[in-house]
Design a protein around this motif. Sequence first.
Motif, PDB file in Angstrom:
ATOM      1  N   GLN A  68       0.847  -1.186   0.000  1.00  0.00           N
ATOM      2  CA  GLN A  68       0.000   0.000   0.000  1.00  0.00           C
ATOM      3  C   GLN A  68       0.884   1.238   0.000  1.00  0.00           C
ATOM      4  O   GLN A  68       1.773   1.380   0.846  1.00  0.00           O
ATOM      5  N   LEU A  69       0.669   2.113  -0.969  1.00  0.00           N
ATOM      6  CA  LEU A  69       1.306   3.417  -0.992  1.00  0.00           C
ATOM      7  C   LEU A  69       0.309   4.441  -0.490  1.00  0.00           C
ATOM      8  O   LEU A  69      -0.890   4.350  -0.786  1.00  0.00           O
ATOM      9  N   SER A  70       0.789   5.414   0.249  1.00  0.00           N
ATOM     10  CA  SER A  70      -0.086   6.482   0.730  1.00  0.00           C
ATOM     11  C   SER A  70       0.526   7.838   0.392  1.00  0.00           C
ATOM     12  O   SER A  70       1.746   7.961   0.197  1.00  0.00           O
ATOM     13  N   THR A 125      -1.943   8.043  -9.738  1.00  0.00           N
ATOM     14  CA  THR A 125      -1.370   6.720  -9.506  1.00  0.00           C
ATOM     15  C   THR A 125      -0.762   6.274 -10.824  1.00  0.00           C
ATOM     16  O   THR A 125      -1.450   6.235 -11.843  1.00  0.00           O
ATOM     17  N   ALA A 126       0.520   5.960 -10.831  1.00  0.00           N
ATOM     18  CA  ALA A 126       1.223   5.656 -12.074  1.00  0.00           C
ATOM     19  C   ALA A 126       1.856   4.269 -12.022  1.00  0.00           C
ATOM     20  O   ALA A 126       2.425   3.867 -11.010  1.00  0.00           O
ATOM     21  N   PHE A 127       1.756   3.560 -13.135  1.00  0.00           N
ATOM     22  CA  PHE A 127       2.411   2.271 -13.351  1.00  0.00           C
ATOM     23  C   PHE A 127       2.974   2.341 -14.756  1.00  0.00           C
ATOM     24  O   PHE A 127       2.223   2.488 -15.722  1.00  0.00           O
ATOM     25  N   TYR A 128       4.312   2.279 -14.871  1.00  0.00           N
ATOM     26  CA  TYR A 128       4.898   2.504 -16.184  1.00  0.00           C
ATOM     27  C   TYR A 128       6.267   1.841 -16.303  1.00  0.00           C
ATOM     28  O   TYR A 128       6.857   1.390 -15.311  1.00  0.00           O
ATOM     29  N   SER A 181       4.208   4.721  -8.756  1.00  0.00           N
ATOM     30  CA  SER A 181       4.242   5.848  -7.832  1.00  0.00           C
ATOM     31  C   SER A 181       2.838   6.363  -7.555  1.00  0.00           C
ATOM     32  O   SER A 181       1.910   6.171  -8.342  1.00  0.00           O
ATOM     33  N   LEU A 182       2.696   7.004  -6.410  1.00  0.00           N
ATOM     34  CA  LEU A 182       1.491   7.723  -6.016  1.00  0.00           C
ATOM     35  C   LEU A 182       1.956   9.132  -5.685  1.00  0.00           C
ATOM     36  O   LEU A 182       2.747   9.324  -4.759  1.00  0.00           O
TER      37      LEU A 182
END
Length: 295
Positions: A59-61, A97-100, A196-197
Motif C-alpha cells: 500500500q502506498l499512501s 497513480t502511475a504504473f509505467y 508511484s502515487l
Amino acid sequence: MASSTLWWSLLLLVVVCNGGGAFGKRILADDQQPGFDQNYVITWGGNHVSFLDQGREIQLSMDNSSGAGFSSKLVYGSGLFHLKIKLPNKDSAGVVTAFYLSSNSNNHDELDFEFLGNVEGMPISLQTNIFTNGQGNREQRIVLWFDPTADFHDYKILWNPYHVVFYVDEIPIRVFNNLTSNGVEYPSQAMNIIVSLWNGESWATNGGRTKINWADAPFTAQFQGFDVDGCAQGGSGAGSCASPGLWWNAGEYKELTPSQAAAYERVKNDYLTYDYCRDKARFPVLPPECSIKNT
C-alpha cells in the motif's frame, strides 16, 4: 451501467475462451505470487509504504508531506508486465497513480499507465502515453467501464518486437504498432518497471483547475501481483530480448485475436475521451503514426 457491465462480462468471457486469456495462464495465482522484495525495491517515500499479507500486497499512501514509489530491481528489454491495482477512493482529484516502464536515459523510452483522480462521484481517467527517444506527447485517455477504486483489476503492458499493447484485465485499450519501417521510432531501450502515487494537481484534474482536497488525506493505493514475465538484461538495448524463443514474442502475440480486436473497437468507440491523433489544434501537422493504420 448494469447493461454495460453485463456486456463487458460476456465479452470478457469470449476473449478468454478465444485465447485472449492466455496471459492468465502465465500470471501466477494469488497463492503462488512472489513477495514484493523478490523483484522490487522501494525508491522513495518509504514512510508512506505499508507491507501487507507477508509482502504480497503493498500500500502506498500520500499526504501533503509526501507520496511514495517503488521500482523493479532489474531492467527489461521486452515482456508482459502487469500489476493488480486498487485506486484511491472518495475525493482523489489531483492524485495520480502511475504504473509505467521507463529507461534511465536522457532520450528515454517510456510506456505509461496514469490514473488521474477526480472529485467523488466523477469518473477517474486512465491516461496512457508512449515516449520514444525522449519524445512523448502521445496521450490517450479513457474512462473505465467499472469503478477502479472498488476492487483490484489487472493492468498489463505487452511489449514485444511487433507492438505495445495496454490491457485492462484481458481487454486491450491501446495498441502502438512497430512502424520503424515507416520511419516511426519504437521503444527499444531497456526499461525499469516503476510505480508511484504522487501530487499531480497542477495538471491531472480539469487541466489543473481542481486541486487536491487534503482533508481527505491520506490517499492510498494498493498493489498486488509482483511476478515479472520479462527479458531481464544488463545492457541498454533490447538486443536478444527480441528473440522469438521468448513466449511473449511468439507469433500468437503478433496481433490481436478477433475477439480482442472487437473489444478494442468497443473501447475506442465508447470509452475513449481523448486521442492525440485527433487533436489538430495541438498538432496542426499530426505525428506520422497517426496517418498510418496503427490499431
